[in-house]
Design a protein around this motif. Sequence first.
Motif, PDB file in Angstrom:
ATOM      1  N   PHE A  52       0.831  -1.192   0.000  1.00 66.49           N
ATOM      2  CA  PHE A  52       0.000   0.000   0.000  1.00 66.49           C
ATOM      3  C   PHE A  52       0.875   1.255   0.000  1.00 66.49           C
ATOM      4  CE2 PHE A  52      -2.932  -3.102   1.926  1.00 66.49           C
ATOM      5  CZ  PHE A  52      -4.005  -2.954   1.056  1.00 66.49           C
ATOM      6  N   TRP A  53       0.504   2.219  -0.867  1.00 66.31           N
ATOM      7  CA  TRP A  53       1.230   3.485  -0.910  1.00 66.31           C
ATOM      8  C   TRP A  53       0.280   4.592  -1.355  1.00 66.31           C
ATOM      9  CZ3 TRP A  53       1.237   5.975  -5.575  1.00 66.31           C
ATOM     10  CH2 TRP A  53       1.034   5.210  -6.726  1.00 66.31           C
ATOM     11  N   GLY A  54       0.662   5.829  -1.088  1.00 69.97           N
ATOM     12  CA  GLY A  54      -0.132   6.985  -1.494  1.00 69.97           C
ATOM     13  C   GLY A  54       0.779   8.108  -1.960  1.00 69.97           C
ATOM     14  N   LEU A  55       0.253   8.917  -2.862  1.00 73.77           N
ATOM     15  CA  LEU A  55       1.015  10.046  -3.409  1.00 73.77           C
ATOM     16  C   LEU A  55       0.121  11.267  -3.460  1.00 73.77           C
ATOM     17  CD1 LEU A  55       3.644  11.034  -4.926  1.00 73.77           C
ATOM     18  CD2 LEU A  55       2.420  10.468  -7.038  1.00 73.77           C
ATOM     19  N   LYS A  56       0.636  12.402  -2.965  1.00 69.85           N
ATOM     20  CA  LYS A  56      -0.082  13.675  -3.037  1.00 69.85           C
ATOM     21  C   LYS A  56       0.873  14.716  -3.615  1.00 69.85           C
ATOM     22  CE  LYS A  56      -1.248  13.766   1.390  1.00 69.85           C
ATOM     23  NZ  LYS A  56      -1.948  14.088   2.658  1.00 69.85           N
ATOM     24  N   MET A  57       0.468  15.333  -4.728  1.00 70.26           N
ATOM     25  CA  MET A  57       1.323  16.309  -5.402  1.00 70.26           C
ATOM     26  C   MET A  57       0.664  17.678  -5.337  1.00 70.26           C
ATOM     27  SD  MET A  57       2.504  14.046  -8.729  1.00 70.26           S
ATOM     28  CE  MET A  57       3.836  15.197  -9.125  1.00 70.26           C
ATOM     29  N   PHE A  64       5.010  11.300  -0.425  1.00 67.74           N
ATOM     30  CA  PHE A  64       4.860   9.877  -0.688  1.00 67.74           C
ATOM     31  C   PHE A  64       4.783   9.149   0.646  1.00 67.74           C
ATOM     32  CE2 PHE A  64       6.740   5.640  -1.078  1.00 67.74           C
ATOM     33  CZ  PHE A  64       5.987   5.090  -2.107  1.00 67.74           C
ATOM     34  N   THR A  65       3.750   8.319   0.820  1.00 64.79           N
ATOM     35  CA  THR A  65       3.611   7.519   2.030  1.00 64.79           C
ATOM     36  C   THR A  65       3.438   6.055   1.624  1.00 64.79           C
ATOM     37  OG1 THR A  65       1.221   7.929   2.060  1.00 64.79           O
ATOM     38  CG2 THR A  65       2.594   9.365   3.416  1.00 64.79           C
ATOM     39  N   SER A  66       3.891   5.150   2.479  1.00 62.27           N
ATOM     40  CA  SER A  66       3.789   3.731   2.126  1.00 62.27           C
ATOM     41  C   SER A  66       3.993   2.852   3.350  1.00 62.27           C
ATOM     42  CB  SER A  66       4.833   3.375   1.067  1.00 62.27           C
ATOM     43  OG  SER A  66       6.125   3.312   1.652  1.00 62.27           O
ATOM     44  N   GLU A  72       8.275   5.160   4.797  1.00 56.54           N
ATOM     45  CA  GLU A  72       6.931   5.355   5.338  1.00 56.54           C
ATOM     46  C   GLU A  72       6.368   6.731   4.975  1.00 56.54           C
ATOM     47  OE1 GLU A  72       8.846   2.104   7.584  1.00 56.54           O
ATOM     48  OE2 GLU A  72       9.469   4.124   7.002  1.00 56.54           O
ATOM     49  N   LYS A  73       7.218   7.766   4.988  1.00 57.14           N
ATOM     50  CA  LYS A  73       6.796   9.103   4.567  1.00 57.14           C
ATOM     51  C   LYS A  73       8.001   9.872   4.046  1.00 57.14           C
ATOM     52  CE  LYS A  73       4.350  13.310   5.923  1.00 57.14           C
ATOM     53  NZ  LYS A  73       3.605  14.032   6.986  1.00 57.14           N
ATOM     54  N   LEU A  74       7.921  10.250   2.784  1.00 61.42           N
ATOM     55  CA  LEU A  74       8.985  11.024   2.151  1.00 61.42           C
ATOM     56  C   LEU A  74       8.381  12.294   1.567  1.00 61.42           C
ATOM     57  CD1 LEU A  74      10.790   8.125   0.249  1.00 61.42           C
ATOM     58  CD2 LEU A  74      11.491   9.165   2.418  1.00 61.42           C
ATOM     59  N   VAL A  75       9.016  13.417   1.830  1.00 60.98           N
ATOM     60  CA  VAL A  75       8.531  14.712   1.349  1.00 60.98           C
ATOM     61  C   VAL A  75       9.562  15.285   0.382  1.00 60.98           C
ATOM     62  CG1 VAL A  75       7.774  17.032   1.967  1.00 60.98           C
ATOM     63  CG2 VAL A  75       7.277  15.102   3.504  1.00 60.98           C
TER      64      VAL A  75
END
Length: 259
Positions: A52-57, A64-66, A72-75
């Motif tokens: 599971f992962w998510g992306l918000k631009m 990026f979260t996963s 787990e969380k990269l900005v």
Amino acid sequence: MKNILSLLLLLSFLSGCKSTASKTSDTQTTSEYGSQEDEMKYYFTATGNEPFWGLKMGNDNIIFTSLISGKEKLVFAPVDAVKAMDANVKMYKVSNETSSATITIQQVDCQNSMSGAISPYKVSIEIKNNSELETKKIQGCGKYNTDYRLHDIWVLEELNGFKVFVTDFQREFPRIEINSSENRFSGYGGCNAISGSIFYEKDLLRFSKVVSTLMACAPGNKEGEFTKALQSTTAYSIENNRLTLSNPSAKILVFKKVD
């Protein structure tokens, strides 16, 4: 004593109902791509499974979260897209002090591997920490979040650089009502009722699949000029309750917000 117990039970029941209603309301504003707040802050959101992962631009950052260990969380800071010449494909190369990633967004129908839901964009990500030799490759689906400020009723003020008058049309000024959540619009073209779809990608806005009723228009009616201008739109701006539509050649339409 019985009356007091009955009152306490009634208050407890009402409190439970209120709590349930609140939870229901919160659920209604959340989708697989995040909350309504996310849609207002980020222009593109995406998710994927296994892992599971998510992306918000957004204009301020890319998040990026996963469930991937160490990711787990990269900005990341926002970057300009590298665009393909022959297809609607955008690539973003991002990095920070610990990690780097290549994000590719392609306009093609994409099916969620768990829910089966269809989204309009396929997303591929190659991501790694700086200490790693190989990149992790993942895929998922995404969508652009249409600017919520467009969601309103707009009445025409200017057409192709000139102020419009009621006498330019049948009975009243043309207007459009935009539904940003469904990417559709409807309204009045100056003689006939009109409706259609909108295509949105960040700052890009197009009005397409425009249909209208078939009422005969009086000579000199500028409905045809208006609908042609509407369909030639590629960009927009919103300021001081005005919606300005333009293309690379010129500013072509100006509307005033009315509700």
